[in-house]
Design an enzyme around this catalytic site. Structure first.
Site, short mmCIF file in Angstrom:
data_model
loop_
_atom_site.label_atom_id
_atom_site.label_comp_id
_atom_site.label_asym_id
_atom_site.label_seq_id
_atom_site.Cartn_x
_atom_site.Cartn_y
_atom_site.Cartn_z
N HIS A 1 -17.38 -4.96 -0.91
CA HIS A 1 -16.70 -4.85 -2.21
C HIS A 1 -15.22 -5.15 -2.03
CE1 HIS A 1 -14.52 -2.34 -5.35
NE2 HIS A 1 -15.18 -3.25 -6.06
N SER A 2 -14.66 -5.93 -2.96
CA SER A 2 -13.23 -6.15 -3.06
C SER A 2 -12.65 -6.73 -1.77
CB SER A 2 -12.54 -4.84 -3.47
OG SER A 2 -11.21 -5.05 -3.88
N ILE A 3 -11.57 -6.13 -1.25
CA ILE A 3 -10.94 -6.68 -0.04
C ILE A 3 -11.85 -6.51 1.18
CG2 ILE A 3 -9.72 -4.60 0.70
CD1 ILE A 3 -8.44 -8.25 0.76
#
Length: 403
Positions: free
Chosen positions: A233-235
């Site tokens: 998820h995300s970074i």
């Protein structure tokens, strides 16, 4: 010399016995009718929501480093790993390794802020062995050497409101008004909002050291557990990219929820101008540290990024390589998919990642949730009210790539 530290904490298995539940069930009420949502689930009268599993704890990837002041060797760069095994014998071919986003830990995958089952339980109930990691320098992987891993807190209440739970109240980008799926009010004082706020922790600002350590620890983990699917998820999506470059033959596929790996820059948006909030980042395109390109290069300036496409608040322009573009032969070996929510700021920027991988010779997939009938999601779709629908999309993609 690099060594692997694999320590089984307390030397025993812990069975977590949970009553059967579905991922998207309403948070339980106790015998007196009290609400068990969010932090209220701490009450002993509230039923557990996690799937039945056995839990083991390990650290991998550490190596000894000499402290010049004490002349003693200390273990550094180790990564915390939880192994969750279905209470009934696992029956899926490949394990799943989960990478959390920036400012969080592996705990984010366990349950939702309003007290429902998280992605970990969803896949445990379907027979997968699940591994949850804390990225090096964060959470239970925090390092003693703060010179190597300086940390900062980034998750203010204002950032949470504007970016994750109440985007529809702001005018940062057109898709924000479509956000409908956050559980509860999404404001301070609401139990689900406070659960997300409490989940956030400081993260390291030394991206180069983080990436090098995660590349090493991640490939050591995969060498032990075998070929696996990576879910991020995300970074956290930067870690599957690094591992695909380092040890692609150990990865069955990369599934990335809202990946924050826009090439050469970070885009944080802004209410007044489509060009607001562009920050140079990831000088190697998708990462801060070197990737394997063909033709080979040891200088990121050889990638010569150029701006491509029109720019608006709804769809951002992208930085790409100058043509002829170098290829990413190792990364291209691994199936890749990005999942993007309808109401997230990523709806206007994730195309940059997909197009960069295509330019570099890959065949990435891009699933825009709204196009398959899943509406209203922000950046944390896997924690929102329709999280089970998103988990099913992820499961179908994994099944298609189990070869």
């Amino acid at each position: 010399m690099r060594v692997v530290l694999a320590l089984l904490c307390a030397g025993f298995w812990t069975a977590v016995l949970a009553a059967p539940s579905t991922l998207n069930s309403t948070p339980s009420l106790n015998a007196t009718g009290s609400n068990c949502a969010g932090i209220n689930g701490l009450s002993p009268r509230c039923r557990p929501v996690e799937a039945n599993h056995r839990r083991e704890v390990f650290y991998v990837g550490g190596h000894y480093q000499l402290d010049p002041q004490t002349q003693q060797h200390f273990l550094v760069d180790q990564m915390y790993v939880e192994k969750l095994t279905p209470f009934r014998s696992p029956h899926q071919r490949y394990p799943l390794v989960f990478f959390h986003g920036g400012g969080y830990s592996g705990a984010a995958w366990l349950q939702t802020p309003d007290g429902r089952q998280g992605f970990a339980s969803y896949f445990l109930e379907r027979g997968y062995v699940v591994y949850l990691v804390d990225q090096v320098g964060t959470g239970r992987s925090t390092q003693a050497d703060l010179t190597a891993y300086p940390i900062k807190g980034v998750q203010s209440a204002e950032i949470t409101l504007r970016g994750f739970t109440r985007m529809q109240d702001y005018n940062d980008y057109p898709q924000a008004k479509l956000h409908t799926q956050w559980p509860g009010t999404g404001r301070e004082g609401d139990s689900a909002f406070e659960a997300l706020a409490n989940l956030a922790i400081p993260l390291t600002t030394n991206n180069d050291r983080l990436e090098s350590s995660m590349r090493n620890a991640g490939c050591i983990l995969l060498s032990i557990i075998g070929k696996s699917f990576l879910i991020s998820h995300s970074i956290g999506a930067i870690h599957p990219i690094l591992l695909s470059d380092q040890c692609p033959d150990l990865i069955a596929g990369n599934l990335n929820l809202e990946p924050t790996t826009v090439p050469f820059e970070s885009i944080v948006g802004g209410p007044s101008s489509p060009n607001a909030g562009r920050v140079p980042n990831r000088k190697w395109g998708l990462t801060n540290t070197p990737l394997t390109y063909l033709p080979p290069t040891t200088n990121p300036e050889d990638l010569k990024p150029v701006r491509a496409g029109p720019d608006s608040a709804a769809r951002r322009s992208c930085l790409r390589q100058s043509e002829p573009a170098r290829k990413l032969p190792n990364i291209n070996k691994v199936p890749y998919v990005a999942l993007t929510g309808e109401a997230s700021q990523h709806a206007g920027s994730d195309h940059c990642i997909v197009e960069y991988l295509q330019q570099a010779g890959g065949k990435p997939e891009w699933i825009r949730l709204a196009q398959i009938g899943i509406h209203g999601n922000g950046h944390f779709g896997y924690l929102e009210r329709n999280s089970e629908q998103i988990a099913k999309v992820a499961e179908r993609w994994i099944r298609r790539h189990e070869v």
